[in-house]
Design a protein around this motif. Structure first.
Motif, PDB file in Angstrom:
ATOM      1  N   ASN A   1      -4.697   0.945   9.718  1.00 59.64           N
ATOM      2  CA  ASN A   1      -5.728  -0.055  10.537  1.00 59.64           C
ATOM      3  C   ASN A   1      -6.777   0.406  10.583  1.00 59.64           C
ATOM      4  N   ASN A   2      -8.459  -0.157  11.530  1.00 59.37           N
ATOM      5  CA  ASN A   2      -9.452   0.104  11.564  1.00 59.37           C
ATOM      6  C   ASN A   2     -10.256  -0.250  10.109  1.00 59.37           C
ATOM      7  N   ARG A   3     -10.318  -0.555   9.226  1.00 59.55           N
ATOM      8  CA  ARG A   3     -10.524   0.287   7.873  1.00 59.55           C
ATOM      9  C   ARG A   3     -11.876  -0.817   7.918  1.00 59.55           C
ATOM     10  N   THR A   4     -12.510  -0.659   7.109  1.00 59.61           N
ATOM     11  CA  THR A   4     -13.003  -1.359   6.046  1.00 59.61           C
ATOM     12  C   THR A   4     -12.646  -2.655   5.163  1.00 59.61           C
ATOM     13  N   PRO A   5     -12.929  -4.253   5.184  1.00 63.24           N
ATOM     14  CA  PRO A   5     -12.791  -5.406   4.265  1.00 63.24           C
ATOM     15  C   PRO A   5     -12.260  -4.275   3.304  1.00 63.24           C
ATOM     16  N   GLU A   6     -13.211  -3.960   2.499  1.00 62.88           N
ATOM     17  CA  GLU A   6     -12.679  -3.716   1.423  1.00 62.88           C
ATOM     18  C   GLU A   6     -11.386  -2.346   0.939  1.00 62.88           C
ATOM     19  N   ASP A   7     -11.007  -1.362   1.591  1.00 62.16           N
ATOM     20  CA  ASP A   7     -10.415  -0.530   2.749  1.00 62.16           C
ATOM     21  C   ASP A   7      -9.299  -1.069   2.996  1.00 62.16           C
ATOM     22  N   TYR A   8      -9.512  -2.043   3.532  1.00 57.80           N
ATOM     23  CA  TYR A   8      -8.371  -2.855   3.423  1.00 57.80           C
ATOM     24  C   TYR A   8      -7.337  -3.477   3.071  1.00 57.80           C
ATOM     25  N   GLN A   9      -8.256  -4.264   1.766  1.00 60.66           N
ATOM     26  CA  GLN A   9      -7.643  -4.562   0.551  1.00 60.66           C
ATOM     27  C   GLN A   9      -6.992  -3.584  -0.149  1.00 60.66           C
ATOM     28  N   LYS A  10      -7.448  -2.510  -0.634  1.00 59.43           N
ATOM     29  CA  LYS A  10      -6.757  -1.465  -0.846  1.00 59.43           C
ATOM     30  C   LYS A  10      -5.583  -1.150  -0.623  1.00 59.43           C
ATOM     31  N   VAL A  11      -5.095  -1.199   0.638  1.00 59.82           N
ATOM     32  CA  VAL A  11      -4.047  -1.109   1.551  1.00 59.82           C
ATOM     33  C   VAL A  11      -2.986  -1.863   1.326  1.00 59.82           C
ATOM     34  N   LEU A  12      -3.532  -2.778   1.260  1.00 53.54           N
ATOM     35  CA  LEU A  12      -2.481  -4.547   0.218  1.00 53.54           C
ATOM     36  C   LEU A  12      -1.920  -3.788  -0.157  1.00 53.54           C
ATOM     37  N   ALA A  13      -3.062  -4.305  -1.026  1.00 49.02           N
ATOM     38  CA  ALA A  13      -2.272  -4.042  -3.154  1.00 49.02           C
ATOM     39  C   ALA A  13      -1.318  -3.218  -3.190  1.00 49.02           C
TER      40      ALA A  13
ATOM     41  N   ARG B   1      -9.361   1.898  22.704  1.00 46.21           N
ATOM     42  CA  ARG B   1      -8.013   1.902  21.957  1.00 46.21           C
ATOM     43  C   ARG B   1      -7.421   0.594  21.560  1.00 46.21           C
ATOM     44  N   THR B   2      -8.514   0.101  22.882  1.00 41.61           N
ATOM     45  CA  THR B   2      -8.297  -1.822  22.874  1.00 41.61           C
ATOM     46  C   THR B   2      -8.089  -2.096  21.192  1.00 41.61           C
ATOM     47  N   GLU B   3      -9.766  -1.378  20.373  1.00 35.16           N
ATOM     48  CA  GLU B   3      -9.838  -1.861  18.972  1.00 35.16           C
ATOM     49  C   GLU B   3      -8.812  -1.610  18.455  1.00 35.16           C
ATOM     50  N   ILE B   4      -8.632  -0.326  18.424  1.00 35.66           N
ATOM     51  CA  ILE B   4      -7.707   0.457  17.194  1.00 35.66           C
ATOM     52  C   ILE B   4      -6.371  -0.353  17.615  1.00 35.66           C
ATOM     53  N   HIS B   5      -5.472  -1.024  18.660  1.00 34.69           N
ATOM     54  CA  HIS B   5      -4.573  -1.820  19.069  1.00 34.69           C
ATOM     55  C   HIS B   5      -4.517  -2.634  18.763  1.00 34.69           C
ATOM     56  N   GLU B   6      -5.781  -3.833  18.747  1.00 33.78           N
ATOM     57  CA  GLU B   6      -5.904  -5.042  18.228  1.00 33.78           C
ATOM     58  C   GLU B   6      -6.155  -5.220  16.187  1.00 33.78           C
ATOM     59  N   SER B   7      -6.395  -4.117  16.361  1.00 31.35           N
ATOM     60  CA  SER B   7      -6.653  -3.727  14.920  1.00 31.35           C
ATOM     61  C   SER B   7      -4.921  -3.632  14.414  1.00 31.35           C
TER      62      SER B   7
ATOM     63  N   LYS C   1      -3.128  -6.947  14.355  1.00 31.80           N
ATOM     64  CA  LYS C   1      -3.914  -7.566  13.766  1.00 31.80           C
ATOM     65  C   LYS C   1      -2.985  -7.735  11.945  1.00 31.80           C
ATOM     66  N   CYS C   2      -3.261  -5.863  11.446  1.00 34.48           N
ATOM     67  CA  CYS C   2      -3.185  -5.333   9.936  1.00 34.48           C
ATOM     68  C   CYS C   2      -1.951  -5.459   9.805  1.00 34.48           C
ATOM     69  N   LEU C   3      -0.255  -5.786  10.991  1.00 31.79           N
ATOM     70  CA  LEU C   3       0.599  -5.471  10.496  1.00 31.79           C
ATOM     71  C   LEU C   3       1.452  -6.629  10.716  1.00 31.79           C
ATOM     72  N   LYS C   4       0.691  -7.876  10.973  1.00 32.63           N
ATOM     73  CA  LYS C   4       1.601  -8.609  11.313  1.00 32.63           C
ATOM     74  C   LYS C   4       0.821  -9.464   9.911  1.00 32.63           C
TER      75      LYS C   4
ATOM     76  N   ILE D   1       3.877  -2.246  18.078  1.00 32.99           N
ATOM     77  CA  ILE D   1       5.220  -3.734  17.449  1.00 32.99           C
ATOM     78  C   ILE D   1       5.864  -4.357  18.443  1.00 32.99           C
ATOM     79  N   GLU D   2       5.731  -4.076  19.612  1.00 35.60           N
ATOM     80  CA  GLU D   2       6.266  -5.430  20.782  1.00 35.60           C
ATOM     81  C   GLU D   2       4.743  -6.788  20.377  1.00 35.60           C
ATOM     82  N   GLU D   3       4.211  -6.423  20.252  1.00 32.44           N
ATOM     83  CA  GLU D   3       3.198  -7.688  20.095  1.00 32.44           C
ATOM     84  C   GLU D   3       3.038  -8.266  18.804  1.00 32.44           C
ATOM     85  N   VAL D   4       2.741  -6.987  17.902  1.00 34.06           N
ATOM     86  CA  VAL D   4       3.633  -7.663  16.844  1.00 34.06           C
ATOM     87  C   VAL D   4       4.594  -8.444  16.310  1.00 34.06           C
TER      88      VAL D   4
END
Length: 277
Positions: A72-84, A114-120, A123-126, A161-164
């Motif tokens: 969560n809360n990664r740069t777009p480039e780093d998040y793409q590495k997570v997905l890979a 905390r709001t930014e962490i939760h929202e990220s 979004k990522c987990l979905k 997890i509930e919101e996902v």
């Protein structure tokens, strides 16, 4: 109740081949595969199909891949590495019959609300959940019981997890991390047990809340965590995974003969398990 071994428990003097043999010797039912070191090292001299064949012909089976780090809360480039990495783990999972990827939240974020962490995280987990579902896999979020972790209590993780709200996205409840930031047992008592995919069994020395480090973990039942309270609540909320996984990072245990770690680990774990199941 079945017992799994997490490879982190015997890092310095073992490897995946030894871990598999020791699981068989001491009757562990499953194993958590380390994707940061143990599995890549194994694949230098074996194929993933070799590992799949091993699991087909032996008692021990794969419980989960551990760990997909900092989603969560990664740069777009780093998040793409997570997905890979997620795609790679899921592809391996299809080959060897492993159904779960454990992921942990980002640590050491600077001035993020905390709001930014939760929202990220939501979004990522979905997105990650959809990818995993395409492989018939699950995502299990392990909150980290330390102030530096962006998601560090059971209650925070469960609200994400509930919101996902996806059947294949749930929680890893590590007893050490549950204790580490004083997660509220009332939050556990109100949870849906079916959303708890993995349970890590361990204990810890009695250092102050918020100061605990992985190296402070000790054999189950020899520390200060109220393990019985955690397990009794898991039973009440319908947790029915029927397996716990021993995960320790104790430097002294790394110096021991892995054979002894597996033997003692099973003995200590079964003492706690038999009291509760």
């Amino acid at each position: 109740m079945r017992l799994s071994m997490n490879e982190a428990t015997v890092l310095e003097k073992s490897n995946l081949e030894k871990d598999l043999a020791l699981c068989e010797k001491y009757g562990y039912d499953m194993i958590e595969l380390r994707t940061m070191d143990c599995l890549p090292d194994y694949l230098k001299t074996h194929t993933i199909d070799d590992l799949g064949e091993y699991f087909k012909t032996h008692h021990v089976k794969p419980l989960a891949f551990n760990t997909l780090c900092f989603f969560n809360n990664r740069t777009p480039e780093d998040y793409q590495k997570v997905l890979a990495e997620l795609h790679q783990m899921c592809a391996w999972g299809k080959k060897i019959g492993c159904k779960t990827v454990i992921t942990v939240p980002t640590v050491d974020l600077k001035k993020v609300t905390r709001t930014e962490i939760h929202e990220s995280a939501v979004k990522c987990l979905k997105e990650m959940g959809k990818i995993a579902a395409s492989y018939e896999m699950r995502i299990s979020v392990e909150f980290i019981g330390h102030p530096a972790a962006s998601i560090n209590t059971f209650g925070e993780a469960y609200s994400v997890i509930e919101e996902v709200a996806m059947d294949n996205v749930g929680i890893t409840l590590d007893c050490f991390h549950f204790h580490g930031m004083n997660s509220n047992v009332e939050d556990l008592a109100k949870a849906d047990g079916k959303k708890i995919f993995i349970v890590h069994l361990n204990d810890t020395e009695d250092f102050p809340i918020g100061s605990l480090l992985d190296e402070d973990r000790v054999w189950p039942g020899t520390g200060c965590i109220n393990l019985d309270e955690i397990f009794q609540n898991l039973k009440k909320i319908g947790w029915n995974a029927d397996i716990v996984s021993l995960e320790l990072f104790r430097p002294e245990y790394y110096k021991m003969n892995p054979d002894e770690v597996y033997r003692i680990g099973k003995e200590k774990s079964e003492t706690v398990i038999k009291r509760n199941f």
